[in-house]
Scaffold this motif. Structure first.
Motif, PDB file in Angstrom:
ATOM      1  N   THR A 166       8.875  -1.489  -1.677  1.00  0.00           N
ATOM      2  CA  THR A 166       9.494  -0.185  -1.949  1.00  0.00           C
ATOM      3  C   THR A 166      10.665  -0.009  -0.985  1.00  0.00           C
ATOM      4  O   THR A 166      10.912  -0.854  -0.113  1.00  0.00           O
ATOM      5  CB  THR A 166       8.490   0.956  -1.731  1.00  0.00           C
ATOM      6  OG1 THR A 166       8.193   1.057  -0.332  1.00  0.00           O
ATOM      7  CG2 THR A 166       7.205   0.709  -2.511  1.00  0.00           C
ATOM      8  N   ASP A 167      11.369   1.093  -1.140  1.00  0.00           N
ATOM      9  CA  ASP A 167      12.477   1.380  -0.238  1.00  0.00           C
ATOM     10  C   ASP A 167      12.002   1.602   1.198  1.00  0.00           C
ATOM     11  O   ASP A 167      12.763   1.396   2.142  1.00  0.00           O
ATOM     12  CB  ASP A 167      13.232   2.634  -0.713  1.00  0.00           C
ATOM     13  CG  ASP A 167      13.939   2.392  -2.053  1.00  0.00           C
ATOM     14  OD1 ASP A 167      14.158   1.200  -2.368  1.00  0.00           O
ATOM     15  OD2 ASP A 167      14.248   3.363  -2.751  1.00  0.00           O
ATOM     16  N   ARG A 168      10.772   1.997   1.376  1.00  0.00           N
ATOM     17  CA  ARG A 168      10.236   2.266   2.709  1.00  0.00           C
ATOM     18  C   ARG A 168       9.652   1.015   3.361  1.00  0.00           C
ATOM     19  O   ARG A 168       9.369   0.997   4.549  1.00  0.00           O
ATOM     20  CB  ARG A 168       9.152   3.338   2.623  1.00  0.00           C
ATOM     21  CG  ARG A 168       9.634   4.655   2.024  1.00  0.00           C
ATOM     22  CD  ARG A 168       8.483   5.618   1.873  1.00  0.00           C
ATOM     23  NE  ARG A 168       8.003   6.096   3.161  1.00  0.00           N
ATOM     24  CZ  ARG A 168       6.753   6.464   3.418  1.00  0.00           C
ATOM     25  NH1 ARG A 168       5.839   6.361   2.458  1.00  0.00           N
ATOM     26  NH2 ARG A 168       6.409   6.914   4.591  1.00  0.00           N
ATOM     27  N   GLY A 169       9.446  -0.061   2.553  1.00  0.00           N
ATOM     28  CA  GLY A 169       8.840  -1.286   3.036  1.00  0.00           C
ATOM     29  C   GLY A 169       7.744  -1.735   2.092  1.00  0.00           C
ATOM     30  O   GLY A 169       7.607  -1.223   0.973  1.00  0.00           O
ATOM     31  N   LEU A 170       6.942  -2.700   2.537  1.00  0.00           N
ATOM     32  CA  LEU A 170       5.812  -3.145   1.726  1.00  0.00           C
ATOM     33  C   LEU A 170       4.699  -2.114   1.797  1.00  0.00           C
ATOM     34  O   LEU A 170       4.356  -1.633   2.871  1.00  0.00           O
ATOM     35  CB  LEU A 170       5.295  -4.497   2.242  1.00  0.00           C
ATOM     36  CG  LEU A 170       6.108  -5.738   1.869  1.00  0.00           C
ATOM     37  CD1 LEU A 170       5.547  -6.961   2.599  1.00  0.00           C
ATOM     38  CD2 LEU A 170       6.085  -5.983   0.363  1.00  0.00           C
ATOM     39  N   VAL A 171       4.103  -1.812   0.644  1.00  0.00           N
ATOM     40  CA  VAL A 171       3.045  -0.809   0.581  1.00  0.00           C
ATOM     41  C   VAL A 171       1.784  -1.451   0.011  1.00  0.00           C
ATOM     42  O   VAL A 171       1.813  -2.063  -1.057  1.00  0.00           O
ATOM     43  CB  VAL A 171       3.457   0.398  -0.283  1.00  0.00           C
ATOM     44  CG1 VAL A 171       2.288   1.394  -0.383  1.00  0.00           C
ATOM     45  CG2 VAL A 171       4.680   1.077   0.310  1.00  0.00           C
ATOM     46  N   VAL A 194       1.951   1.188   5.007  1.00  0.00           N
ATOM     47  CA  VAL A 194       3.365   0.833   4.847  1.00  0.00           C
ATOM     48  C   VAL A 194       3.757  -0.106   5.990  1.00  0.00           C
ATOM     49  O   VAL A 194       3.560   0.219   7.166  1.00  0.00           O
ATOM     50  CB  VAL A 194       4.258   2.090   4.851  1.00  0.00           C
ATOM     51  CG1 VAL A 194       5.703   1.711   4.536  1.00  0.00           C
ATOM     52  CG2 VAL A 194       3.729   3.115   3.843  1.00  0.00           C
ATOM     53  N   LEU A 195       4.319  -1.270   5.644  1.00  0.00           N
ATOM     54  CA  LEU A 195       4.809  -2.234   6.625  1.00  0.00           C
ATOM     55  C   LEU A 195       6.328  -2.218   6.622  1.00  0.00           C
ATOM     56  O   LEU A 195       6.965  -2.417   5.579  1.00  0.00           O
ATOM     57  CB  LEU A 195       4.338  -3.661   6.295  1.00  0.00           C
ATOM     58  CG  LEU A 195       2.917  -4.062   6.692  1.00  0.00           C
ATOM     59  CD1 LEU A 195       1.894  -3.318   5.846  1.00  0.00           C
ATOM     60  CD2 LEU A 195       2.747  -5.570   6.504  1.00  0.00           C
ATOM     61  N   SER A 196       6.905  -1.925   7.766  1.00  0.00           N
ATOM     62  CA  SER A 196       8.369  -1.974   7.848  1.00  0.00           C
ATOM     63  C   SER A 196       8.827  -3.425   7.827  1.00  0.00           C
ATOM     64  O   SER A 196       8.059  -4.349   8.107  1.00  0.00           O
ATOM     65  CB  SER A 196       8.858  -1.310   9.137  1.00  0.00           C
ATOM     66  OG  SER A 196       8.500  -2.107  10.259  1.00  0.00           O
TER      67      SER A 196
END
Length: 285
Positions: free
Chosen positions: A161-166, A273-275
């Protein structure tokens, strides 16, 4: 007078030439190189002198004594000349051997230097080959590691995702209306820890969510406790605590309607969530 005459008559006869010959012989005899380098010639000279001395002892005529002394003197000279020639030849031979030894030493030094350079070149080549092999092995190991990591993320159904891996943990991984992880939940968290331990630079945000059933305050607290439970489990599995943050949202940010049991179950979840590359994780909007 008779006694004196008798004594004089027994004295061997000699000549100045014989005396010179005897002196020449003594000089030749005192020179080691003559006997060493011209043994046959020196023996012939010695025999000739013995004959001259014998003629003198027998009081042969002076002419006969001088004749034999002359022959002996010539043979002594010949022996000395032969000795000189042999000495010169030996010196030349020695010089030649020394020259050959110097040349051999020079060639040996060149060969040793060439061998040393070859050994250095081989050592450099071996080092380069070892370095290349190490790089190739490292690349293969890295590729295998990345492949294994991607497989682990696929098993956890991670989504980019835009925030990282979810990665989403469903409600069934928790006891009903409780924050304790079930046995299945712990197995899933173990897989999650394996991923995080391979990504030490990644920041982690654990977010808890509930459905709309019950009070908003209860749901907020439950979502936070579930996020904390996951965090504590990861820390217990070796993940550093300072890289994990938690946040409970309660019934906010639903992914389905709360109109039926199936939809409400989808809303009861924990998202991890992983950055990427240590970048900060953006807030939800």
């Amino acid at each position: 007078m008779a006694v004196l005459f008798a004594a004089c008559s027994t004295t061997p006869t000699t000549t100045s030439l014989l005396d010179q010959t005897r002196a020449d012989f003594m000089a030749a005899q005192s020179t080691p190189s003559v006997a060493a380098n011209a043994p046959l010639e020196f023996k012939a000279a010695s025999d000739a002198l013995d004959r001259a001395n014998a003629a003198a002892a027998k009081k042969d005529s002076l002419d006969e004594i001088d004749k034999l002394a002359y022959l002996a003197k010539q043979k002594i000279a010949t022996a000395q000349e032969v000795a000189k020639q042999k000495q010169a030849e030996n010196e030349m031979a020695n010089a030649g051997r020394q020259r050959d030894e110097i040349r051999l030493e020079a060639r040996t030094a060149e060969a040793n230097q060439a061998k040393s350079q070859a050994n250095l070149a081989k050592a450099d080549a071996d080092a380069a080959r070892a370095q290349a092999d190490a790089a190739a092995n490292s690349a293969r190991d890295e590729a295998a590691k990345n492949a294994a990591l991607q497989q682990q993320l696929a098993d956890l159904q991670a989504k980019q995702t835009d925030r990282g891996l979810v990665i989403t943990l469903n409600d069934v991984l928790f006891n009903v209306d409780r924050a304790e992880l079930s046995a299945e939940g712990m197995r899933t968290v173990q897989k999650m820890a394996d991923v995080l331990l391979q990504e030490p630079q990644s920041a982690v945000l654990i977010e808890g969510f509930t459905d709309s059933t019950g009070s908003a305050d209860h749901n907020l607290q439950l979502s936070q406790r579930r996020a904390e439970a996951v965090r504590n489990a990861l820390i217990g599995l070796g993940v550093k605590s300072d890289k994990i943050a938690t946040r409970g949202y309660g019934e906010a940010f639903p992914v389905a309607s709360n109109a039926d049991a199936g939809s409400r179950q989808l809303n009861r979840r924990v998202e991890i969530v992983l950055s990427q590359n240590g970048a900060p994780i953006a807030n939800r909007h």
